[in-house]
Design a protein around this motif. Structure first.
Motif, PDB file in Angstrom:
ATOM      1  N   PHE A   1       0.829  -1.196   0.000  1.00 29.61           N
ATOM      2  CA  PHE A   1       0.000   0.000   0.000  1.00 29.61           C
ATOM      3  C   PHE A   1       0.869   1.254   0.000  1.00 29.61           C
ATOM      4  CE2 PHE A   1      -1.962   3.486   2.347  1.00 29.61           C
ATOM      5  CZ  PHE A   1      -3.084   3.714   1.560  1.00 29.61           C
ATOM      6  N   THR A   2       1.896   1.268   0.850  1.00 33.31           N
ATOM      7  CA  THR A   2       2.785   2.424   0.928  1.00 33.31           C
ATOM      8  C   THR A   2       3.450   2.683  -0.413  1.00 33.31           C
ATOM      9  OG1 THR A   2       3.177   2.061   3.283  1.00 33.31           O
ATOM     10  CG2 THR A   2       4.796   3.385   2.119  1.00 33.31           C
ATOM     11  N   LYS A   3       3.896   1.617  -1.072  1.00 31.34           N
ATOM     12  CA  LYS A   3       4.517   1.768  -2.392  1.00 31.34           C
ATOM     13  C   LYS A   3       3.492   2.266  -3.414  1.00 31.34           C
ATOM     14  CE  LYS A   3       8.246  -1.594  -1.986  1.00 31.34           C
ATOM     15  NZ  LYS A   3       8.288  -2.787  -1.202  1.00 31.34           N
ATOM     16  N   ALA A   4       2.286   1.736  -3.364  1.00 31.16           N
ATOM     17  CA  ALA A   4       1.248   2.137  -4.318  1.00 31.16           C
ATOM     18  C   ALA A   4       0.861   3.603  -4.113  1.00 31.16           C
ATOM     19  CB  ALA A   4       0.029   1.233  -4.164  1.00 31.16           C
ATOM     20  N   LEU A   5       0.726   4.020  -2.865  1.00 31.45           N
ATOM     21  CA  LEU A   5       0.355   5.408  -2.580  1.00 31.45           C
ATOM     22  C   LEU A   5       1.484   6.355  -2.979  1.00 31.45           C
ATOM     23  CD1 LEU A   5      -1.770   7.318  -1.455  1.00 31.45           C
ATOM     24  CD2 LEU A   5      -0.782   6.991   0.821  1.00 31.45           C
ATOM     25  N   THR A   6       2.715   5.929  -2.750  1.00 25.99           N
ATOM     26  CA  THR A   6       3.864   6.737  -3.181  1.00 25.99           C
ATOM     27  C   THR A   6       3.867   6.890  -4.690  1.00 25.99           C
ATOM     28  OG1 THR A   6       5.163   6.027  -1.270  1.00 25.99           O
ATOM     29  CG2 THR A   6       6.388   6.910  -3.153  1.00 25.99           C
ATOM     30  N   ARG A   7       3.572   5.811  -5.409  1.00 24.96           N
ATOM     31  CA  ARG A   7       3.483   5.870  -6.877  1.00 24.96           C
ATOM     32  C   ARG A   7       2.411   6.879  -7.292  1.00 24.96           C
ATOM     33  NH1 ARG A   7       2.962   2.251 -11.349  1.00 24.96           N
ATOM     34  NH2 ARG A   7       5.140   1.730 -10.973  1.00 24.96           N
ATOM     35  N   TYR A   8       1.242   6.795  -6.680  1.00 26.75           N
ATOM     36  CA  TYR A   8       0.139   7.717  -6.999  1.00 26.75           C
ATOM     37  C   TYR A   8       0.569   9.162  -6.751  1.00 26.75           C
ATOM     38  CZ  TYR A   8      -4.509   9.875  -6.821  1.00 26.75           C
ATOM     39  OH  TYR A   8      -5.602  10.676  -7.043  1.00 26.75           O
ATOM     40  N   ARG A   9       1.168   9.400  -5.568  1.00 23.07           N
ATOM     41  CA  ARG A   9       1.590  10.759  -5.202  1.00 23.07           C
ATOM     42  C   ARG A   9       2.606  11.310  -6.197  1.00 23.07           C
ATOM     43  NH1 ARG A   9       4.096  10.030  -0.084  1.00 23.07           N
ATOM     44  NH2 ARG A   9       6.120   9.965  -1.103  1.00 23.07           N
ATOM     45  N   GLU A  10       3.585  10.502  -6.563  1.00 19.32           N
ATOM     46  CA  GLU A  10       4.615  10.961  -7.497  1.00 19.32           C
ATOM     47  C   GLU A  10       4.021  11.271  -8.860  1.00 19.32           C
ATOM     48  OE1 GLU A  10       7.445   7.785  -7.288  1.00 19.32           O
ATOM     49  OE2 GLU A  10       8.408   8.591  -5.467  1.00 19.32           O
ATOM     50  N   GLN A  11       3.097  10.428  -9.322  1.00 16.54           N
ATOM     51  CA  GLN A  11       2.454  10.672 -10.611  1.00 16.54           C
ATOM     52  C   GLN A  11       1.615  11.951 -10.569  1.00 16.54           C
ATOM     53  OE1 GLN A  11       0.293   7.050 -11.470  1.00 16.54           O
ATOM     54  NE2 GLN A  11       2.075   6.058 -12.393  1.00 16.54           N
ATOM     55  N   LEU A  12       0.867  12.124  -9.477  1.00 15.05           N
ATOM     56  CA  LEU A  12       0.014  13.303  -9.346  1.00 15.05           C
ATOM     57  C   LEU A  12       0.847  14.577  -9.307  1.00 15.05           C
ATOM     58  CD1 LEU A  12      -2.730  14.656  -8.919  1.00 15.05           C
ATOM     59  CD2 LEU A  12      -2.506  14.167  -6.471  1.00 15.05           C
ATOM     60  N   LEU A  13       1.914  14.584  -8.507  1.00 15.99           N
ATOM     61  CA  LEU A  13       2.758  15.770  -8.404  1.00 15.99           C
ATOM     62  C   LEU A  13       3.447  16.077  -9.733  1.00 15.99           C
ATOM     63  CD1 LEU A  13       4.286  15.304  -4.848  1.00 15.99           C
ATOM     64  CD2 LEU A  13       2.734  17.126  -5.598  1.00 15.99           C
ATOM     65  N   ALA A  14       3.834  15.034 -10.473  1.00 18.38           N
ATOM     66  CA  ALA A  14       4.439  15.254 -11.792  1.00 18.38           C
ATOM     67  C   ALA A  14       3.429  15.890 -12.745  1.00 18.38           C
ATOM     68  CB  ALA A  14       4.951  13.929 -12.361  1.00 18.38           C
ATOM     69  N   GLN A  15       2.178  15.410 -12.710  1.00 19.37           N
ATOM     70  CA  GLN A  15       1.128  15.989 -13.564  1.00 19.37           C
ATOM     71  C   GLN A  15       0.853  17.442 -13.192  1.00 19.37           C
ATOM     72  OE1 GLN A  15      -2.194  13.381 -12.976  1.00 19.37           O
ATOM     73  NE2 GLN A  15      -1.292  11.695 -14.134  1.00 19.37           N
ATOM     74  N   LEU A  16       0.760  17.713 -11.881  1.00 17.62           N
ATOM     75  CA  LEU A  16       0.491  19.075 -11.415  1.00 17.62           C
ATOM     76  C   LEU A  16       1.629  20.018 -11.790  1.00 17.62           C
ATOM     77  CD1 LEU A  16      -0.999  18.332  -7.872  1.00 17.62           C
ATOM     78  CD2 LEU A  16      -2.248  19.119  -9.897  1.00 17.62           C
ATOM     79  N   THR A  17       2.852  19.564 -11.615  1.00 20.05           N
ATOM     80  CA  THR A  17       4.021  20.385 -11.955  1.00 20.05           C
ATOM     81  C   THR A  17       4.044  20.699 -13.440  1.00 20.05           C
ATOM     82  OG1 THR A  17       5.277  19.437 -10.113  1.00 20.05           O
ATOM     83  CG2 THR A  17       6.545  20.499 -11.860  1.00 20.05           C
ATOM     84  N   SER A  18       3.736  19.699 -14.259  1.00 20.57           N
ATOM     85  CA  SER A  18       3.687  19.904 -15.711  1.00 20.57           C
ATOM     86  C   SER A  18       2.580  20.884 -16.085  1.00 20.57           C
ATOM     87  CB  SER A  18       3.472  18.559 -16.402  1.00 20.57           C
ATOM     88  OG  SER A  18       3.320  18.728 -17.789  1.00 20.57           O
ATOM     89  N   SER A  19       1.417  20.730 -15.474  1.00 19.78           N
ATOM     90  CA  SER A  19       0.286  21.634 -15.760  1.00 19.78           C
ATOM     91  C   SER A  19       0.621  23.066 -15.369  1.00 19.78           C
ATOM     92  CB  SER A  19      -0.968  21.171 -15.020  1.00 19.78           C
ATOM     93  OG  SER A  19      -1.394  19.923 -15.496  1.00 19.78           O
TER      94      SER A  19
END
Length: 195
Positions: free
Chosen positions: A57-75
């Motif tokens: 779960f911790t790894k999955a949530l970290t993956r989600y967080r990293e993807q979300l922050l990358a999308q937000l930073t790009s936007s």
């Protein structure tokens, strides 16, 4: 020296599948059997590659967080101003009303609500993820202040927490079935609170 059995599954694809399982059902309602089925791996492979359910779960949530922050930073980088980014982020969220995406909500906010402040690795991962989103919003608010769209004298950290709270609340409204019209009205209130 024994080389051991080669990994038969695709670790990244399996982790992504686990992330979506937790996203759909939450931490507590996602069983080990659910995870094995959706990840298409054996129990021994899960323990070998990811550890136990908590570590997965911790790894999955970290993956989600990293993807979300990358999308937000790009936007943010693609917008002409930080204020335009904030407006677009809130409006895009509101436009998801009555969709499958709206029903899912946000894995970070879902997990923080479900797990609270328990003394556990999975709850800590959720708390860290909320802090990471808020930290990103601090930078956005400070950029908006430098650009002149948010008064410089306002506390950037308080406004970032307000934006995190607003996004969380908006996601909750969408999960509960709010319409686009209702969501857009709330976005207008949020923007007035920030400006």
């Amino acid at each position: 020296m024994s080389v051991g059995r080669p990994i038969q599954h695709q670790p990244e694809a399996a982790l992504s599948a686990a992330m979506h399982a937790f996203w759909r059902s939450g931490y507590h309602h996602t069983s080990l059997r659910d995870l094995l089925g959706t990840m298409k791996i054996s129990r021994s492979s899960l323990y070998h590659c990811y550890g136990n359910k908590e570590a997965l779960f911790t790894k999955a949530l970290t993956r989600y967080r990293e993807q979300l922050l990358a999308q937000l930073t790009s936007s943010l980088a693609q917008e002409k101003s930080a204020w335009c980014f904030i407006e677009r982020l809130l409006m895009r969220t509101a436009e998801q009303a009555e969709s499958e995406q709206a029903a899912l909500g946000c894995l970070i906010f879902n997990s923080a609500t479900e797990l609270g402040s328990r003394d556990s690795p999975e709850a800590e991962a959720a708390t860290q993820s909320v802090h990471a989103i808020t930290h990103f919003f601090v930078a956005v608010i400070e950029q908006a202040q430098r650009e002149g769209s948010i008064p410089a004298q306002r506390d950037s950290k308080s406004l970032a927490y307000f934006l995190t709270l607003s996004m969380s609340g908006l996601r909750m409204l969408l999960k509960s079935g709010a319409t686009q019209e209702q969501a857009r009205l709330q976005v207008a209130h949020i923007l007035r609170g920030l400006g």
